[in-house]
Design a protein around this motif. Structure first.
Motif, PDB file in Angstrom:
ATOM      1  N   ARG A 265      51.765  50.963  73.134  1.00  0.00           N
ATOM      2  CA  ARG A 265      52.049  49.679  72.513  1.00  0.00           C
ATOM      3  C   ARG A 265      50.789  48.921  72.119  1.00  0.00           C
ATOM      4  O   ARG A 265      50.779  48.200  71.123  1.00  0.00           O
ATOM      5  CB  ARG A 265      52.867  48.804  73.483  1.00  0.00           C
ATOM      6  N   GLU A 266      49.720  49.081  72.911  1.00  0.00           N
ATOM      7  CA  GLU A 266      48.503  48.326  72.625  1.00  0.00           C
ATOM      8  C   GLU A 266      47.844  48.758  71.318  1.00  0.00           C
ATOM      9  O   GLU A 266      46.983  48.059  70.785  1.00  0.00           O
ATOM     10  CB  GLU A 266      47.504  48.437  73.777  1.00  0.00           C
ATOM     11  N   LEU A 267      48.258  49.923  70.768  1.00  0.00           N
ATOM     12  CA  LEU A 267      47.698  50.380  69.493  1.00  0.00           C
ATOM     13  C   LEU A 267      48.459  49.835  68.287  1.00  0.00           C
ATOM     14  O   LEU A 267      47.975  49.915  67.159  1.00  0.00           O
ATOM     15  CB  LEU A 267      47.678  51.902  69.436  1.00  0.00           C
ATOM     16  N   LEU A 268      49.659  49.276  68.511  1.00  0.00           N
ATOM     17  CA  LEU A 268      50.481  48.819  67.390  1.00  0.00           C
ATOM     18  C   LEU A 268      49.790  47.752  66.540  1.00  0.00           C
ATOM     19  O   LEU A 268      49.908  47.776  65.305  1.00  0.00           O
ATOM     20  CB  LEU A 268      51.841  48.325  67.891  1.00  0.00           C
ATOM     21  N   PRO A 269      49.050  46.791  67.140  1.00  0.00           N
ATOM     22  CA  PRO A 269      48.346  45.820  66.284  1.00  0.00           C
ATOM     23  C   PRO A 269      47.362  46.480  65.316  1.00  0.00           C
ATOM     24  O   PRO A 269      47.191  46.003  64.190  1.00  0.00           O
ATOM     25  CB  PRO A 269      47.621  44.916  67.296  1.00  0.00           C
ATOM     26  N   ASP A 270      46.736  47.581  65.740  1.00  0.00           N
ATOM     27  CA  ASP A 270      45.814  48.288  64.836  1.00  0.00           C
ATOM     28  C   ASP A 270      46.563  48.872  63.648  1.00  0.00           C
ATOM     29  O   ASP A 270      46.075  48.839  62.510  1.00  0.00           O
ATOM     30  CB  ASP A 270      45.086  49.407  65.587  1.00  0.00           C
ATOM     31  N   PHE A 271      47.773  49.412  63.890  1.00  0.00           N
ATOM     32  CA  PHE A 271      48.593  49.921  62.797  1.00  0.00           C
ATOM     33  C   PHE A 271      49.005  48.782  61.863  1.00  0.00           C
ATOM     34  O   PHE A 271      48.966  48.912  60.638  1.00  0.00           O
ATOM     35  CB  PHE A 271      49.849  50.611  63.336  1.00  0.00           C
ATOM     36  N   ARG A 272      49.427  47.656  62.458  1.00  0.00           N
ATOM     37  CA  ARG A 272      49.917  46.537  61.645  1.00  0.00           C
ATOM     38  C   ARG A 272      48.834  45.982  60.741  1.00  0.00           C
ATOM     39  O   ARG A 272      49.125  45.488  59.650  1.00  0.00           O
ATOM     40  CB  ARG A 272      50.475  45.440  62.562  1.00  0.00           C
ATOM     41  N   ARG A 273      47.577  46.027  61.175  1.00  0.00           N
ATOM     42  CA  ARG A 273      46.494  45.506  60.350  1.00  0.00           C
ATOM     43  C   ARG A 273      46.270  46.355  59.099  1.00  0.00           C
ATOM     44  O   ARG A 273      45.603  45.904  58.154  1.00  0.00           O
ATOM     45  CB  ARG A 273      45.209  45.400  61.169  1.00  0.00           C
ATOM     46  N   ARG A 274      46.836  47.547  59.072  1.00  0.00           N
ATOM     47  CA  ARG A 274      46.703  48.408  57.902  1.00  0.00           C
ATOM     48  C   ARG A 274      47.893  48.255  56.948  1.00  0.00           C
ATOM     49  O   ARG A 274      47.986  48.965  55.952  1.00  0.00           O
ATOM     50  CB  ARG A 274      46.577  49.875  58.344  1.00  0.00           C
ATOM     51  N   ILE A 275      48.798  47.326  57.278  1.00  0.00           N
ATOM     52  CA  ILE A 275      50.016  47.117  56.494  1.00  0.00           C
ATOM     53  C   ILE A 275      50.047  45.687  55.966  1.00  0.00           C
ATOM     54  O   ILE A 275      49.887  44.731  56.727  1.00  0.00           O
ATOM     55  CB  ILE A 275      51.275  47.367  57.350  1.00  0.00           C
ATOM     56  N   GLY A 276      50.252  45.531  54.664  1.00  0.00           N
ATOM     57  CA  GLY A 276      50.464  44.215  54.079  1.00  0.00           C
ATOM     58  C   GLY A 276      51.948  44.004  53.859  1.00  0.00           C
ATOM     59  O   GLY A 276      52.652  44.917  53.422  1.00  0.00           O
TER      60      GLY A 276
ATOM     61  N   LEU B 193      41.771  38.065  56.842  1.00  0.00           N
ATOM     62  CA  LEU B 193      40.349  38.410  56.826  1.00  0.00           C
ATOM     63  C   LEU B 193      39.642  37.850  58.052  1.00  0.00           C
ATOM     64  O   LEU B 193      38.745  38.491  58.616  1.00  0.00           O
ATOM     65  CB  LEU B 193      39.699  37.874  55.548  1.00  0.00           C
ATOM     66  N   ARG B 194      40.030  36.661  58.474  1.00  0.00           N
ATOM     67  CA  ARG B 194      39.427  36.080  59.676  1.00  0.00           C
ATOM     68  C   ARG B 194      39.814  36.884  60.912  1.00  0.00           C
ATOM     69  O   ARG B 194      38.984  37.112  61.800  1.00  0.00           O
ATOM     70  CB  ARG B 194      39.855  34.619  59.807  1.00  0.00           C
ATOM     71  N   ILE B 195      41.064  37.311  60.966  1.00  0.00           N
ATOM     72  CA  ILE B 195      41.493  38.142  62.094  1.00  0.00           C
ATOM     73  C   ILE B 195      40.692  39.435  62.127  1.00  0.00           C
ATOM     74  O   ILE B 195      40.355  39.956  63.199  1.00  0.00           O
ATOM     75  CB  ILE B 195      43.004  38.421  61.995  1.00  0.00           C
ATOM     76  N   ALA B 196      40.369  39.964  60.943  1.00  0.00           N
ATOM     77  CA  ALA B 196      39.593  41.204  60.852  1.00  0.00           C
ATOM     78  C   ALA B 196      38.107  40.992  61.126  1.00  0.00           C
ATOM     79  O   ALA B 196      37.336  41.956  61.154  1.00  0.00           O
ATOM     80  CB  ALA B 196      39.780  41.839  59.479  1.00  0.00           C
ATOM     81  N   GLY B 197      37.676  39.728  61.305  1.00  0.00           N
ATOM     82  CA  GLY B 197      36.297  39.452  61.654  1.00  0.00           C
ATOM     83  C   GLY B 197      35.332  39.414  60.492  1.00  0.00           C
ATOM     84  O   GLY B 197      34.120  39.577  60.684  1.00  0.00           O
ATOM     85  N   ARG B 198      35.824  39.164  59.270  1.00  0.00           N
ATOM     86  CA  ARG B 198      34.932  39.103  58.111  1.00  0.00           C
ATOM     87  C   ARG B 198      34.077  37.840  58.131  1.00  0.00           C
ATOM     88  O   ARG B 198      34.467  36.812  58.697  1.00  0.00           O
ATOM     89  CB  ARG B 198      35.744  39.138  56.818  1.00  0.00           C
ATOM     90  N   GLU B 199      32.933  37.887  57.472  1.00  0.00           N
ATOM     91  CA  GLU B 199      32.047  36.735  57.360  1.00  0.00           C
ATOM     92  C   GLU B 199      32.666  35.694  56.418  1.00  0.00           C
ATOM     93  O   GLU B 199      33.324  36.038  55.436  1.00  0.00           O
ATOM     94  CB  GLU B 199      30.685  37.169  56.812  1.00  0.00           C
ATOM     95  N   GLU B 200      32.426  34.398  56.714  1.00  0.00           N
ATOM     96  CA  GLU B 200      33.038  33.325  55.930  1.00  0.00           C
ATOM     97  C   GLU B 200      32.618  33.361  54.461  1.00  0.00           C
ATOM     98  O   GLU B 200      33.421  33.050  53.585  1.00  0.00           O
ATOM     99  CB  GLU B 200      32.706  31.966  56.541  1.00  0.00           C
ATOM    100  N   ALA B 201      31.375  33.746  54.193  1.00  0.00           N
ATOM    101  CA  ALA B 201      30.939  33.815  52.787  1.00  0.00           C
ATOM    102  C   ALA B 201      31.738  34.866  52.034  1.00  0.00           C
ATOM    103  O   ALA B 201      32.154  34.646  50.884  1.00  0.00           O
ATOM    104  CB  ALA B 201      29.443  34.129  52.720  1.00  0.00           C
ATOM    105  N   GLU B 202      31.989  35.995  52.665  1.00  0.00           N
ATOM    106  CA  GLU B 202      32.783  37.057  52.055  1.00  0.00           C
ATOM    107  C   GLU B 202      34.229  36.605  51.883  1.00  0.00           C
ATOM    108  O   GLU B 202      34.868  36.861  50.857  1.00  0.00           O
ATOM    109  CB  GLU B 202      32.710  38.314  52.922  1.00  0.00           C
ATOM    110  N   ILE B 203      34.743  35.914  52.908  1.00  0.00           N
ATOM    111  CA  ILE B 203      36.117  35.419  52.870  1.00  0.00           C
ATOM    112  C   ILE B 203      36.296  34.443  51.712  1.00  0.00           C
ATOM    113  O   ILE B 203      37.255  34.530  50.940  1.00  0.00           O
ATOM    114  CB  ILE B 203      36.489  34.741  54.209  1.00  0.00           C
ATOM    115  N   SER B 204      35.354  33.500  51.570  1.00  0.00           N
ATOM    116  CA  SER B 204      35.468  32.479  50.523  1.00  0.00           C
ATOM    117  C   SER B 204      35.537  33.106  49.146  1.00  0.00           C
ATOM    118  O   SER B 204      36.396  32.750  48.319  1.00  0.00           O
ATOM    119  CB  SER B 204      34.273  31.524  50.612  1.00  0.00           C
TER     120      SER B 204
END
Length: 239
Positions: free
Chosen positions: A74-85, A107-118
């Motif tokens: 079950r702990e792997l399910l969030p990793d699968f969900r992040r690959r699904i839009g 994008l924030r959940i994925a840990g992207r930089e704010e400049a990239e996100i913007s």
């Protein structure tokens, strides 16, 4: 072509009721484009829930990205969900966040930089025609605008699998065409796309796509005959 999703004899029931999906056997190929259609109550939303991991099957086996979900911790399910839009029919925007922050959230959940996100978020909002509404909260947006924010949020991470439930139901014909162009562009870059729709004009606009038609919880071919006839040992004989 590699598969993204495989269903093997999948069935789904809620509680003790009758099965709403039965004996589903199909494969979604990487980079494939699929329309899911069928009458109201045929089971489209239930099938989408299985695809984006909101529901587990009652029976059968589902493989996602090459992994057997029945055996995945079950702990792997969030990793699968992040690959699904996912584009939900009821949008599911976070009410206290602006359009910009709703789209930025994955994008924030994925840990992207704010400049990239913007940069990515503003480009996406411009694409869906909401560049001037970035600071607006969902309550101040029309239904069509909320739908476009939901679509922008679903595609911003360029997911491996995109699942969309009636994504053009609240927009005009011109915006529907533009959104389908966005889905097609993602598909060309390798995203597997599944669009549930009643709009046959939308389906006709993409003749290369495969059509998956549900009837009373079973997949049928274009002639209406069952793709997966029920096995005789699963038929209940009543006196």
């Amino acid at each position: 072509m590699a598969s993204v999703v495989q269903f093997e004899s999948v069935g789904l029931r809620y509680g003790t009721g009758a099965e709403v999906l039965r004996d589903l056997d199909f494969t979604l190929s990487k980079g494939g484009f699929y329309f899911l259609t069928g009458a109201s109550g045929a089971g489209k939303t239930s099938l989408l829930k299985l695809l984006y991991l909101a529901q587990r099957p009652t029976r059968g086996r589902i493989r996602l990205f090459g992994e057997d979900l029945s055996e995945a911790p079950r702990e792997l399910l969030p990793d699968f969900r992040r690959r699904i839009g996912v584009v939900f029919q009821d949008f599911r925007l976070i009410r206290h966040l602006s359009a910009y922050d709703n789209v930025a959230l994955p994008l924030r959940i994925a840990g992207r930089e704010e400049a990239e996100i913007s940069s990515a978020v503003r480009e996406m909002l411009d694409w869906v025609g909401l560049g001037d509404r970035a600071g607006a909260r969902p309550a101040t947006l029309s239904g069509g605008e909320q739908q476009r924010v939901a679509i922008a949020r679903a595609v911003i991470t360029q997911p491996d699998l995109l699942v969309a439930d009636e994504p053009t139901g609240n927009v005009d014909a011109e915006m529907a065409k533009r959104l389908m162009h966005l889905f097609s562009a993602m598909n060309e870059f390798g995203t597997t796309v599944v669009v549930a729709t009643h709009d046959f004009g939308l389906i006709a606009s993409n003749p290369a796509a495969e059509i998956m038609r549900l009837d009373s919880g079973a997949l049928v071919d274009p002639t209406g005959s069952l793709r997966n006839p029920p096995r005789m040992d699963r038929i209940e004989v009543r006196p």
